[in-house]
Design a protein around this motif. Structure first.
Motif, PDB file in Angstrom:
ATOM      1  N   VAL A  16       1.119  -1.069  -0.096  1.00 67.77           N
ATOM      2  CA  VAL A  16       0.040  -0.005   0.172  1.00 67.77           C
ATOM      3  C   VAL A  16       0.935   1.123   0.041  1.00 67.77           C
ATOM      4  O   VAL A  16       0.659   2.106  -0.594  1.00 67.77           O
ATOM      5  CB  VAL A  16      -1.044  -0.166   1.190  1.00 67.77           C
ATOM      6  CG1 VAL A  16      -1.814   1.338   1.140  1.00 67.77           C
ATOM      7  CG2 VAL A  16      -1.993  -1.166   1.283  1.00 67.77           C
ATOM      8  N   LEU A  17       1.864   1.042   0.627  1.00 66.36           N
ATOM      9  CA  LEU A  17       2.960   2.271   0.831  1.00 66.36           C
ATOM     10  C   LEU A  17       3.471   2.665  -0.511  1.00 66.36           C
ATOM     11  O   LEU A  17       3.559   3.551  -0.989  1.00 66.36           O
ATOM     12  CB  LEU A  17       3.896   1.902   1.829  1.00 66.36           C
ATOM     13  CG  LEU A  17       5.178   3.065   1.936  1.00 66.36           C
ATOM     14  CD1 LEU A  17       4.433   4.380   2.305  1.00 66.36           C
ATOM     15  CD2 LEU A  17       6.310   2.568   2.823  1.00 66.36           C
ATOM     16  N   LYS A  21       3.043   5.885  -2.585  1.00 62.81           N
ATOM     17  CA  LYS A  21       4.273   6.719  -3.250  1.00 62.81           C
ATOM     18  C   LYS A  21       4.106   6.993  -4.880  1.00 62.81           C
ATOM     19  O   LYS A  21       4.290   8.062  -5.328  1.00 62.81           O
ATOM     20  CB  LYS A  21       5.657   6.109  -3.166  1.00 62.81           C
ATOM     21  CG  LYS A  21       6.008   5.969  -1.814  1.00 62.81           C
ATOM     22  CD  LYS A  21       7.369   5.241  -1.543  1.00 62.81           C
ATOM     23  CE  LYS A  21       7.855   5.444  -0.074  1.00 62.81           C
ATOM     24  NZ  LYS A  21       9.222   4.550   0.163  1.00 62.81           N
ATOM     25  N   ALA A  22       3.562   5.924  -5.560  1.00 57.47           N
ATOM     26  CA  ALA A  22       3.635   5.827  -6.765  1.00 57.47           C
ATOM     27  C   ALA A  22       2.449   7.216  -7.436  1.00 57.47           C
ATOM     28  O   ALA A  22       2.711   8.057  -8.138  1.00 57.47           O
ATOM     29  CB  ALA A  22       3.199   4.703  -7.473  1.00 57.47           C
ATOM     30  N   ALA A  23       1.143   6.946  -6.628  1.00 58.25           N
ATOM     31  CA  ALA A  23       0.208   8.179  -6.812  1.00 58.25           C
ATOM     32  C   ALA A  23       0.755   9.466  -6.602  1.00 58.25           C
ATOM     33  O   ALA A  23       0.399  10.410  -7.174  1.00 58.25           O
ATOM     34  CB  ALA A  23      -0.812   7.681  -6.020  1.00 58.25           C
ATOM     35  N   GLY A  32      10.876  11.047 -10.545  1.00 54.57           N
ATOM     36  CA  GLY A  32      11.659  10.520  -9.962  1.00 54.57           C
ATOM     37  C   GLY A  32      12.768  11.214  -9.041  1.00 54.57           C
ATOM     38  O   GLY A  32      13.843  10.714  -8.495  1.00 54.57           O
ATOM     39  N   SER A  33      12.458  12.637  -8.739  1.00 50.64           N
ATOM     40  CA  SER A  33      13.218  13.431  -7.877  1.00 50.64           C
ATOM     41  C   SER A  33      12.701  13.384  -6.577  1.00 50.64           C
ATOM     42  O   SER A  33      12.957  14.240  -5.751  1.00 50.64           O
ATOM     43  CB  SER A  33      13.333  14.722  -8.458  1.00 50.64           C
ATOM     44  OG  SER A  33      12.094  15.401  -8.474  1.00 50.64           O
ATOM     45  N   ASP A  80      -7.695   5.534  -3.277  1.00 51.39           N
ATOM     46  CA  ASP A  80      -6.651   5.411  -3.945  1.00 51.39           C
ATOM     47  C   ASP A  80      -6.698   6.921  -4.726  1.00 51.39           C
ATOM     48  O   ASP A  80      -6.227   7.125  -5.712  1.00 51.39           O
ATOM     49  CB  ASP A  80      -6.616   4.540  -5.225  1.00 51.39           C
ATOM     50  CG  ASP A  80      -5.412   4.432  -5.897  1.00 51.39           C
ATOM     51  OD1 ASP A  80      -4.071   4.769  -5.440  1.00 51.39           O
ATOM     52  OD2 ASP A  80      -5.177   4.180  -7.221  1.00 51.39           O
ATOM     53  N   GLU A  81      -6.473   8.058  -3.817  1.00 51.74           N
ATOM     54  CA  GLU A  81      -6.500   9.304  -4.053  1.00 51.74           C
ATOM     55  C   GLU A  81      -5.036   9.966  -3.355  1.00 51.74           C
ATOM     56  O   GLU A  81      -5.212   9.945  -2.044  1.00 51.74           O
ATOM     57  CB  GLU A  81      -7.873  10.092  -3.763  1.00 51.74           C
ATOM     58  CG  GLU A  81      -9.155   9.912  -4.499  1.00 51.74           C
ATOM     59  CD  GLU A  81     -10.118  10.434  -4.119  1.00 51.74           C
ATOM     60  OE1 GLU A  81     -10.249  11.502  -3.395  1.00 51.74           O
ATOM     61  OE2 GLU A  81     -11.244  10.039  -4.557  1.00 51.74           O
ATOM     62  N   ALA A  82      -4.599  10.734  -4.214  1.00 53.91           N
ATOM     63  CA  ALA A  82      -3.447  11.416  -3.540  1.00 53.91           C
ATOM     64  C   ALA A  82      -3.419  12.836  -3.660  1.00 53.91           C
ATOM     65  O   ALA A  82      -3.898  13.430  -4.690  1.00 53.91           O
ATOM     66  CB  ALA A  82      -2.115  10.877  -4.337  1.00 53.91           C
TER      67      ALA A  82
END
Length: 102
Positions: A16-17, A21-23, A32-33, A80-82
């Motif tokens: 889940v982490l 992070k990807a979202a 990538g930074s 699944d919202e960031a």
């Protein structure tokens, strides 16, 4: 009003982490930074008093011009919202972070 009930540091091997992070990174200019810190997963109460599975934390990003900036973020696990707080006090991200993570 936010009331953490079972706050714990997020585990590095938690899938889940990784999804969070990807979202979150996908919301930024240069995914990538990004460096993540202070990530904590917890059941918190939303503004309606309902429990919400969340991950709150901070990110550090490097802009194209080489500037380093830190921002708080919120990830809603089930939805699944960031949300990355951009510094604008009235933004949806700022309000969601303030109401759920603080």
């Amino acid at each position: 009003m936010s009331v953490p009930t079972t706050e714990r540091p997020a585990e590095k091997s938690d899938p889940v982490l990784d999804k969070a992070k990807a979202a979150i990174a996908s919301k930024l200019e240069d995914p990538g930074s990004v460096e993540f810190s202070d990530m904590k997963r917890a059941l918190r109460k939303n503004t309606l008093g309902r429990p919400v599975d969340t991950i709150c934390g901070r990110l550090k990003k490097i802009t194209a011009s080489g500037e380093v900036g830190e921002r708080p973020f919120l990830y809603l696990v089930r939805e699944d919202e960031a949300y990355v707080v951009d510094g604008k006090s009235g933004s949806a991200a700022s309000s969601a972070y303030r109401n759920i993570c603080n």
